[in-house]
Design an enzyme around this catalytic site. Sequence first.
Site, PDB file in Angstrom:
ATOM      1  N   ALA A 123       0.837  -1.204   0.000  1.00 23.54           N
ATOM      2  CA  ALA A 123       0.000   0.000   0.000  1.00 23.54           C
ATOM      3  C   ALA A 123       0.869   1.250   0.000  1.00 23.54           C
ATOM      4  CB  ALA A 123      -0.934  -0.008   1.207  1.00 23.54           C
ATOM      5  N   LEU A 172      -6.604   2.684   4.703  1.00 20.67           N
ATOM      6  CA  LEU A 172      -7.018   3.117   3.367  1.00 20.67           C
ATOM      7  C   LEU A 172      -8.304   2.460   2.916  1.00 20.67           C
ATOM      8  CD1 LEU A 172      -3.547   3.126   1.588  1.00 20.67           C
ATOM      9  CD2 LEU A 172      -4.776   5.049   2.612  1.00 20.67           C
ATOM     10  N   LYS A 191     -12.601  -2.372   4.575  1.00 19.98           N
ATOM     11  CA  LYS A 191     -12.868  -3.810   4.580  1.00 19.98           C
ATOM     12  C   LYS A 191     -11.597  -4.633   4.433  1.00 19.98           C
ATOM     13  CE  LYS A 191     -17.583  -4.182   2.991  1.00 19.98           C
ATOM     14  NZ  LYS A 191     -18.475  -4.413   1.867  1.00 19.98           N
ATOM     15  N   GLN A 198      -7.152  -7.932   6.736  1.00 19.20           N
ATOM     16  CA  GLN A 198      -5.723  -8.188   6.893  1.00 19.20           C
ATOM     17  C   GLN A 198      -5.362  -8.352   8.362  1.00 19.20           C
ATOM     18  OE1 GLN A 198      -2.710  -6.512   4.195  1.00 19.20           O
ATOM     19  NE2 GLN A 198      -3.340  -8.604   4.050  1.00 19.20           N
ATOM     20  N   GLY A 203       2.492  -0.003   7.722  1.00 18.80           N
ATOM     21  CA  GLY A 203       2.336  -1.429   7.415  1.00 18.80           C
ATOM     22  C   GLY A 203       1.144  -2.027   8.139  1.00 18.80           C
ATOM     23  N   GLU A 229       1.295  -7.486   8.237  1.00 16.93           N
ATOM     24  CA  GLU A 229       1.931  -8.461   9.113  1.00 16.93           C
ATOM     25  C   GLU A 229       1.842  -8.146  10.597  1.00 16.93           C
ATOM     26  OE1 GLU A 229       5.690 -10.088   6.793  1.00 16.93           O
ATOM     27  OE2 GLU A 229       4.997  -8.179   6.024  1.00 16.93           O
TER      28      GLU A 229
HETATM   29 MO1  MOS Z   1       6.029 -11.099   4.059  1.00 15.88          MO
HETATM   30  S1  MOS Z   1       6.961 -12.619   5.130  1.00 15.88           S
HETATM   31  O1  MOS Z   1       7.237  -9.927   4.098  1.00 15.88           O
HETATM   32  O2  MOS Z   1       5.809 -11.749   2.517  1.00 15.88           O
END
Ligand code: MOS
Length: 751
Positions: A523, A643, A646, A651, A715, A718
């Site tokens: 993103a 952003l 949904k 995520q 981010g 993750e």
């Molecule tokens: Mo993620 S492990 O940076 O694809």
Amino acid sequence: MDNSSPTLGAPAGSDESGKLGTGLNRVDGPLKVCGLARYTGDFYAPGLTHATMLQSRIAAGRVKRIDTAAALAHPGVLHVMTHLNAPRLPEGGQAGIKPPAGRTLSLLQDDRVHYDGQPIAVVVAETLEASRQGARLLKVEVEEETPVLDFEAAKAEAHPPEEAQGQEPDSQRGDPAGGWSAAAHRHEATYTTPLQHHNPLEPHATLAQWDGDRLTLWDSTQYVHGVRQTVAQRLGLSPEQVRVVNPFVGGAFGSKGSAWSHVVLAAMAAREVKRPVRLAVERTQMFGPVGNRPFTEQKFKLAADTEGRLTALEHHVHAETARIEDWIEPSALVSRFLYACDNVATSHRLVPLNVGVPTFQRAPGEATGTFALESAMDELAHAAGIDPLEFRLRNHSDFDAERGLPYSSKSLRECYARGAEAFNWSRRDSRPGAMRDGDALIGWGMATATYPAKRMPAEATAALLPDGRVRVECGTHDLGTGTWTLLTQVAADALDLPPSRIALRIGDSALPMAPVSGGSMTAASAGAAVFSACEELRTRLIDVVVADEDSPLHGVPHERVECRNGGLWHRNEPGRGEALATVAARHREDELQVKVKATPGPDAEKFSKHSFGAVFAEVRVDAELGVIHVPRIVAAYAVGRLLSAKAGRSQLLGGIVWGLSMALHEHSLRDPRYGRIANANLAEYHVPVNADVPDIELIVVPEDDPHIGPLGAKGIGEIGITGVAGAIANAVWHATGKRIRDLPISLDALL
Ligand code: MOS
């Protein structure tokens, strides 16, 4: 059959807003529910053949002989490629090693075997069945050597990596030994995290097709431009001769950030048989030759003064790696900045074994590191008699002391406060085992979550089409994460168009350069490129109309014209202007398109940039059986600007489920004698099912980050996994009084 990546926009007539922050439905949703979204294994080429990889069944030694006669005699088998007849590649097949895409591969260039599961032959046949049978009919003679598989013993050979995700492998500030000896409270312990394999729903797959000396690869990857570069180098081609297409990915988790051996092997085999070759990695082959999260052993020393302020923090990591490549799980990076402490030492050491090459997997470093750090914080808080949340607040870091930089934004205090309130944390009885409910021992635990906000340069084009739609192109990817939708939304928002008027193309190396879709930066990187391209296009369109005698806006000063509602309009004179389609009809297409390269601004180096969050978990442990159930998780995150409401929530929720999986389920069991994964399938490699996933309450704390890029997005992909395993381990301790320092937490450890 059209084998290129599709062009997508929101379905016509959808009245959804393209505004950022809203919950636009997935623009690729209709294709997916109709089965029309084609994944790599769905692509077809005339004359298609099928390839099967045969893998080594020893972990060290060499292949003495492969008898291919029976395989070649099997009906439909076209070719068997082994180290004896495989084409010789530049630099022994290891040209251009540059992670993430370029890795040490097994490309049949010699007879050496370095790990169980290494590809040692490829059988190409008219059908998948024939190629599999052909592989079974190969008679392999090996000369076995004693593999190095004992982690404890191999620690004698441990060495530091060259770097740990771009940082120094070791760090020290202040006087950790002095801080330790002067402390009022001390905690010292070792935590381990297991070997894990990625296992997205869609395993890796590649379709290779040659047209003269030009190669097209349909490949399930997180990085079309990286695969193009690395495959070209391995084969001695120029990058212009290679194209990589990849419109949809059924999950990736980091393993698809690199081009593994099967990608190049498919291209080599296709050249040999002079026909297109499809090589679909089998589920069992996901365990070994395509990366994994390595086992880590993390030693902690953590000390605090009488006020509960950290006086020493040491975090020392040993992680396994392959004997053929150094790859470090950088678990200790998080300990360098997450809490305020003057005396910090961290280190990373690699323990090389005869195993497949490890790689990035779902918050590599942060996922494993926050398990250990957040467990250790919980243990020290208990030793100091301080509530775990209060202990973290006392050690809140307002400044990144490791890098000597302020945070670009940090709303962690709000995450703690809102998460704690929603969870009812204040009602926690601090004594372990005190919250019993019948046979169930109830435990409440919490942890901090964090993940870096990364951004890399990316390019994009934007063009006004004759029908008034805007075509946007960027060589990025949708891993199932929602990039198609997000970029549609970014473009629609920037140009004030309905999302159905955006025609987006991604997933093709013929499109403008974009970085790997890893590190939670798509993103911020591709999004910024699309945003800048649309801004640039708007400027271009206004320049064109004000200079155009046939436009009602001719001669109007540029700044008086705005792009709104599908047209260009005078800001102060209602009705003066024209639709974009009218503009397009009068001008050549090449006048109405722009290409930009978006790079992080000079601000980038002046701040420490991370997403933060707080995770609260409740566990119920059966007092007699030790069965652990997680009925409830509350998590609050601050990730800059959200952003796409949904896709963003999806995520974060998905990340939390990964964390639950890490805490209680995932574990690849490697036979210490042979180096073979004993549970190389989804029946025995446990992942959570719906019944394992609790009621998750997700709180997104509004946050503005002016330094992170034009979209203000940090981010998000993750961070969800980080902290969760720590919160669950802390809750298990609170329920039972048993501190489990080795993941996954299994019921036998509690009995
Ligand atoms: Mo993620 S492990 O940076 O694809």
